[in-house]
Design a protein around this motif. Structure first.
Motif: not given
Length: 100
Positions: A71-100
């Motif tokens: 594992t070297k990277a996760i591409i995460l942009n919020t708001p997402n391109n092309p959908t405009g999705k904004v990741f929720s705090l809950k989603e970002l916390e999960l991603i943060s735990r997985l990255v660590r």
């Protein structure tokens, strides 16, 4: 994006990419010598609620990558391109735990 992936990725590394994604994210991962691991985010897959991702699918992407130690990277942009999705705090916390 390509400059960053070229700087941090080596051949055989893996990059988590949320789908749908901006047209360069998948190819940039491949050009950097790494393998994209796609996680569907949004209406492309049922029964996942509109605009979110399947938590288990994301965990599996990281589990696989952790097992291979590539594992070297996760591409995460919020708001997402092309959908405009904004990741929720809950989603970002999960991603943060997985990255660590």
């Amino acid at each position: 994006m390509i400059a960053t992936l070229l700087a941090v990725c080596n051949k055989g590394d893996e990059v988590v990419v949320f789908e749908p994604f901006y047209e360069n994210y998948g190819p940039d991962s491949i050009l950097s010598g790494s393998k994209p691991r796609f996680v569907i985010c949004g209406r492309l897959k049922r029964p996942v609620a509109s605009g979110t991702f399947d938590e288990q699918e994301l965990r599996e992407a990281f589990k696989h990558q952790t097992a291979t130690h590539h594992t070297k990277a996760i591409i995460l942009n919020t708001p997402n391109n092309p959908t405009g999705k904004v990741f929720s705090l809950k989603e970002l916390e999960l991603i943060s735990r997985l990255v660590r």
